[in-house]
Design an enzyme around this catalytic site. Structure first.
Site: not given
Length: 358
Positions: A34, A254
């Protein structure tokens, strides 16, 4: 030169499957593929999972992709079908389904199908996510046996909630409950996924459902897959696009969340949260540059992250950086970030190049 690349070692995948077979020698193996083969590439994983007896998926679209690429082995829809309209698709493509609720059972009873569907009745043995409760079990079994749209014999499964915790009392209780309910049943049963088959031998029934361990990632919090003898299948790589001198007291990135305590060299690596590398990775998260561990320094950006190479670094633009893989376990990286390795490998974006070696 490529930017971020996920290098998938298909030989390691086959090694892991063989090891699973050795550790669960009396069980058939349902390889869980999956979420795009846990981020490793659904079709490539299925093609090279030669030791698998069947495949487990979460979405019907995944099952159809497997059929489209030539997979003929059994495929089980682990969450079951979502609506009655899915049932003819299951029949046409010979896809097996889990049944875990009243709504699914009613859809099966009311359908007009050309051939019966193989059904796995999911029992809620204690996780309380999906499955019929023990007091509902007998009624569900009787109705499924009476339903002409259900292939016989009926099959049975459940799922552990805490199998990765060896001292948790929940798992033995789940095993005992599941075995007591299904004792004497003609149909095949499945209880163990990765942690179960590794740590709870009594849960190795007719089928086991390995997922994360097949990809060389441990389901346990205190051991890496390598320590268990498994080989990481994915190595996530990029490279340095800049090497900069940073002085003591200067910040990087940042928010100025990292301030250098000394004159040093900072490397800029071409990967960021736009590629699926977690923005939440804190300062100090390890990265391999030229084979040595260096810490992330500053906030992860969309396309880049920065590492402290050290004042004596001799690294150059173009040098390789490994974010996780054979020499830097994804489990260790995940622990630094405060997540699990499952999330790391399944969240890579389409911008990451996939490279396969056989």
């Amino acid at each position: 030169m490529k930017a971020a690349t996920a290098c998938i070692d298909l030989v390691a995948l086959q090694h892991n499957l063989q090891l699973i077979k050795q550790q669960a020698p009396h069980s058939k193996l349902m390889a869980v593929v999956k979420a795009n083969g846990y981020g490793h590439g659904l079709r490539h994983v299925a093609k090279h999972a030669v030791g698998a007896d069947a495949f487990g998926v979460a979405r019907i679209e995944e099952a159809l992709q497997l059929r489209a690429c030539g997979v003929v082995k059994p495929i089980l829809l682990l969450e079951g079908f979502y609506s009655s309209g899915d049932l003819p698709v299951l029949v046409t493509n010979n896809i097996q389904t889990v049944v875990h609720c009243e709504e699914q059972l009613r859809d099966l009873e009311n359908a007009e199908l050309e051939t019966p569907v193989v059904v796995w009745l999911k029992i809620d043995s204690g996780m309380h996510r999906l499955g019929v409760r023990p007091e509902q079990y007998q009624a569900f079994v009787e109705r499924l046996h009476q339903c002409p749209n259900v292939a016989k014999p009926l099959r049975y499964m459940s799922h552990f909630g805490c199998a990765d915790e060896m001292n948790n009392e929940m798992t033995p209780k789940q095993i005992e409950l599941f075995l007591s309910l299904t004792r004497g049943c003609k149909g095949e049963r499945s209880l163990a996924a990765s942690a179960g088959l590794l740590a709870w031998q009594e849960s190795q029934l007719e089928w086991v459902r390995p997922g994360i361990i097949m990809y060389g990632v441990s389901p346990f919090g205190d051991k890496t897959a390598s320590e268990l003898g498994y080989k990481p299948v994915m190595t996530l790589k990029s490279h340095l696009i800049a090497v900069r001198d940073v002085k003591a007291g200067e910040s990087v990135g940042y928010g100025a969340t990292w301030i250098s305590e000394r004159d040093t060299k900072v490397g800029v690596i071409a990967i960021g949260y736009g590629d699926g590398y977690p923005r939440t990775a804190p300062n100090g998260t390890p990265v391999l540059v030229n084979g040595r561990k260096v810490p992330i320094a500053g906030r992860v950006s969309m396309d880049m992250l920065t590492v402290d190479l050290g004042p004596d670094a001799t690294d150059h633009v173009g040098d390789e950086a490994i974010l996780w893989g054979a020499d830097l376990p994804a489990e260790d990286v995940a622990q630094h970030i405060g997540t699990i390795a499952y999330e790391l490998v399944t969240k890579l974006t389409s911008r990451v190049e996939m490279s396969y070696s056989e």
